[in-house]
Motif scaffolding. Structure first.
Motif, PDB file in Angstrom:
ATOM      1  N   GLY A  93       9.036  -2.778   2.716  1.00 43.91           N
ATOM      2  CA  GLY A  93       8.609  -1.683   3.580  1.00 43.91           C
ATOM      3  C   GLY A  93       9.258  -0.354   3.266  1.00 43.91           C
ATOM      4  O   GLY A  93       8.902   0.668   3.868  1.00 43.91           O
ATOM      5  N   LYS A  94      10.179  -0.335   2.290  1.00 46.20           N
ATOM      6  CA  LYS A  94      10.943   0.898   2.067  1.00 46.20           C
ATOM      7  C   LYS A  94      10.135   1.999   1.388  1.00 46.20           C
ATOM      8  O   LYS A  94      10.583   3.160   1.358  1.00 46.20           O
ATOM      9  CB  LYS A  94      12.201   0.603   1.257  1.00 46.20           C
ATOM     10  CG  LYS A  94      11.955   0.095  -0.156  1.00 46.20           C
ATOM     11  CD  LYS A  94      13.289  -0.241  -0.811  1.00 46.20           C
ATOM     12  CE  LYS A  94      13.112  -0.826  -2.196  1.00 46.20           C
ATOM     13  NZ  LYS A  94      14.402  -1.218  -2.793  1.00 46.20           N
ATOM     14  N   TYR A  95       8.964   1.649   0.855  1.00 44.11           N
ATOM     15  CA  TYR A  95       8.153   2.672   0.184  1.00 44.11           C
ATOM     16  C   TYR A  95       6.933   3.108   0.994  1.00 44.11           C
ATOM     17  O   TYR A  95       6.081   3.829   0.480  1.00 44.11           O
ATOM     18  CB  TYR A  95       7.694   2.156  -1.178  1.00 44.11           C
ATOM     19  CG  TYR A  95       8.822   1.857  -2.141  1.00 44.11           C
ATOM     20  CD1 TYR A  95       9.789   2.810  -2.428  1.00 44.11           C
ATOM     21  CD2 TYR A  95       8.922   0.611  -2.770  1.00 44.11           C
ATOM     22  CE1 TYR A  95      10.832   2.539  -3.305  1.00 44.11           C
ATOM     23  CE2 TYR A  95       9.947   0.337  -3.653  1.00 44.11           C
ATOM     24  CZ  TYR A  95      10.904   1.291  -3.917  1.00 44.11           C
ATOM     25  OH  TYR A  95      11.929   1.027  -4.792  1.00 44.11           O
ATOM     26  N   ARG A 141       2.093  -2.834   5.968  1.00 42.43           N
ATOM     27  CA  ARG A 141       2.265  -2.498   7.386  1.00 42.43           C
ATOM     28  C   ARG A 141       2.016  -3.727   8.262  1.00 42.43           C
ATOM     29  O   ARG A 141       2.762  -3.989   9.215  1.00 42.43           O
ATOM     30  CB  ARG A 141       1.308  -1.379   7.784  1.00 42.43           C
ATOM     31  CG  ARG A 141       1.634  -0.023   7.193  1.00 42.43           C
ATOM     32  CD  ARG A 141       0.765   1.076   7.797  1.00 42.43           C
ATOM     33  NE  ARG A 141       0.804   2.289   6.978  1.00 42.43           N
ATOM     34  CZ  ARG A 141      -0.099   2.608   6.069  1.00 42.43           C
ATOM     35  NH1 ARG A 141      -1.161   1.817   5.874  1.00 42.43           N
ATOM     36  NH2 ARG A 141       0.017   3.717   5.365  1.00 42.43           N
ATOM     37  N   GLU A 142       0.977  -4.489   7.948  1.00 44.44           N
ATOM     38  CA  GLU A 142       0.669  -5.671   8.758  1.00 44.44           C
ATOM     39  C   GLU A 142       1.708  -6.765   8.576  1.00 44.44           C
ATOM     40  O   GLU A 142       2.092  -7.445   9.539  1.00 44.44           O
ATOM     41  CB  GLU A 142      -0.735  -6.182   8.415  1.00 44.44           C
ATOM     42  CG  GLU A 142      -1.845  -5.226   8.835  1.00 44.44           C
ATOM     43  CD  GLU A 142      -3.183  -5.919   8.983  1.00 44.44           C
ATOM     44  OE1 GLU A 142      -3.204  -7.121   9.331  1.00 44.44           O
ATOM     45  OE2 GLU A 142      -4.217  -5.250   8.753  1.00 44.44           O
ATOM     46  N   TYR A 143       2.179  -6.952   7.348  1.00 50.17           N
ATOM     47  CA  TYR A 143       3.212  -7.965   7.120  1.00 50.17           C
ATOM     48  C   TYR A 143       4.513  -7.578   7.825  1.00 50.17           C
ATOM     49  O   TYR A 143       5.213  -8.444   8.365  1.00 50.17           O
ATOM     50  CB  TYR A 143       3.457  -8.155   5.621  1.00 50.17           C
ATOM     51  CG  TYR A 143       2.355  -8.909   4.908  1.00 50.17           C
ATOM     52  CD1 TYR A 143       1.925 -10.152   5.374  1.00 50.17           C
ATOM     53  CD2 TYR A 143       1.751  -8.392   3.764  1.00 50.17           C
ATOM     54  CE1 TYR A 143       0.916 -10.848   4.727  1.00 50.17           C
ATOM     55  CE2 TYR A 143       0.737  -9.086   3.104  1.00 50.17           C
ATOM     56  CZ  TYR A 143       0.320 -10.304   3.590  1.00 50.17           C
ATOM     57  OH  TYR A 143      -0.672 -10.997   2.944  1.00 50.17           O
ATOM     58  N   MET A 144       4.837  -6.295   7.835  1.00 57.88           N
ATOM     59  CA  MET A 144       6.042  -5.852   8.534  1.00 57.88           C
ATOM     60  C   MET A 144       5.942  -6.127  10.025  1.00 57.88           C
ATOM     61  O   MET A 144       6.901  -6.605  10.646  1.00 57.88           O
ATOM     62  CB  MET A 144       6.269  -4.354   8.291  1.00 57.88           C
ATOM     63  CG  MET A 144       6.747  -3.993   6.910  1.00 57.88           C
ATOM     64  SD  MET A 144       7.189  -2.228   6.775  1.00 57.88           S
ATOM     65  CE  MET A 144       8.636  -2.161   7.836  1.00 57.88           C
ATOM     66  N   SER A 145       4.791  -5.855  10.599  1.00 58.68           N
ATOM     67  CA  SER A 145       4.601  -6.097  12.018  1.00 58.68           C
ATOM     68  C   SER A 145       4.716  -7.579  12.333  1.00 58.68           C
ATOM     69  O   SER A 145       5.366  -7.982  13.312  1.00 58.68           O
ATOM     70  CB  SER A 145       3.227  -5.566  12.453  1.00 58.68           C
ATOM     71  OG  SER A 145       2.982  -5.857  13.814  1.00 58.68           O
TER      72      SER A 145
END
Length: 350
Positions: A247-249, A280-284
């Motif tokens: 998610g850092k990028y 974004r979805e994987y982070m959520s």
């Protein structure tokens, strides 16, 4: 730590393989020493490097990573037999490595001796071909007609492969390497090497390492099935999609000193709108599970049927600790189903 058999080699390797390509550019000797010591304390016994490293590759850092590992081994010789040490010969195309020469019997012999010297060891457990002579469908070239298979002289490539195997056989008989493997290759490459090995009584390829992650699953199912049926270990590299799955990028972020701030040989081909949306979805979802996005991606990769050991890399001890912790907490069936739903919406985002 869990362990798996490294294909037909019979070696047992940890389900986590410590990748080292940042050592010598983003990480120094002290960083590497800390990572190696911590990894071994966590039960990791599998270390992967390459003569080409550090990355991005250039003449100033060529061989640096192997030298860093060699420096550590020189101070911890008692641990040499505890680890499975893997390295790779660079393929053709890099002017600063043997003037860009392709892999041949001659260059195999040269490269093995040079790696042994830099690594300060008498033998290499797993010696891999970093990429094939022909252009292969990796690094964003998997799309139809991106490369032309029909332009390749199959017999000429087969002859080259036989010459390479014969040189590897010399190295095995000399005790310089124990087993051989592939990297960035295809099902045809795997099958042809195995065919030639059987026909001529030469060393068999015991493993292949290819890019594989939630964002890049092109090896499933055909290549991974071939690994299982042929008893070859499958070793995913870049399980975080070049760091993107952390998610850092997102939203154009480029943390200081991160890989995407460095010159990339193939550009930032992974950075697409679809890949950003998937991340974004994987982070959520990871947040719902009480995991970081990186831990979700690594836990998922470890649970793909046919995966032997996942190659991770870190530029800080915090990242390394976070990554290794991911393998201690398997995803449940329901969690895997939720991951699968996102994957169905973004099956090949780059």
């Amino acid at each position: 730590m869990q362990y798996s058999k490294l294909g037909r080699s019979g070696l047992n390797v940890s389900r986590v393989c410590l990748g080292t390509m940042t050592w010598g550019r983003q990480n120094n000797q002290q960083d590497a020493d800390q990572q190696l010591d911590y990894a071994l304390s966590q039960g990791i016994n599998f270390i992967d490097t390459a003569e080409m490293y550090a990355v991005p590759p250039d003449k100033d850092t060529y061989g640096t990573t192997e030298r860093i590992i060699g420096n550590w081994l020189s101070r911890h010789s008692e641990k040499r037999q505890q680890i499975v040490l893997a390295t790779k010969i660079a393929g053709g195309g890099l002017a600063h490595i043997r003037n860009g020469a392709e892999i041949s019997g001659e260059t195999v012999l040269q490269a093995v001796d040079a790696s042994l010297k830099r690594l300060q060891t008498d033998y290499i457990d797993l010696y891999q071909l970093h990429w094939p002579q022909r252009t292969s469908p990796h690094f964003g070239k998997q799309w139809p007609n991106r490369i032309r298979f029909t332009d390749v002289d199959t017999q000429a490539h087969s002859n080259q492969m036989l010459e390479i195997l014969q040189a590897l056989d010399d190295c095995v008989k000399a005790g310089k390497i124990r087993y051989c493997g592939l990297s960035d290759d295809t099902t045809w490459g795997m099958a042809e090497y195995l065919r030639l090995s059987e026909k001529h009584g030469l060393p068999e390829m015991v493993s292949i390492q290819n890019e594989f992650s939630l964002l890049h699953t092109k090896d499933w199912p055909y290549l991974i099935e071939h690994c299982v049926r042929s008893d070859m270990a499958y070793l995913p590299w870049s399980p975080l999609g070049g760091g993107m799955l952390s998610g850092k990028y997102l939203e154009g972020q480029r943390p200081q000193g991160s890989r995407w701030t460095l010159l990339q040989r193939n550009g930032l081909f992974r950075d697409t709108q679809a890949a950003q949306a998937a991340v974004r979805e994987y982070m959520s979802l990871a947040g719902d599970f009480g995991l970081t996005a990186a831990q979700l991606a690594l836990a998922w990769c470890d649970q793909v049927d046919g995966v032997t050991s996942t190659i991770i890399g870190a530029t800080s001890m915090g990242q390394l600790e976070e990554d290794i912790a991911a393998f201690k907490r398997p995803l449940t069936g329901e969690q895997l189903d939720a991951v699968g739903q996102i994957m169905h919406r973004y099956p090949m985002p780059f």
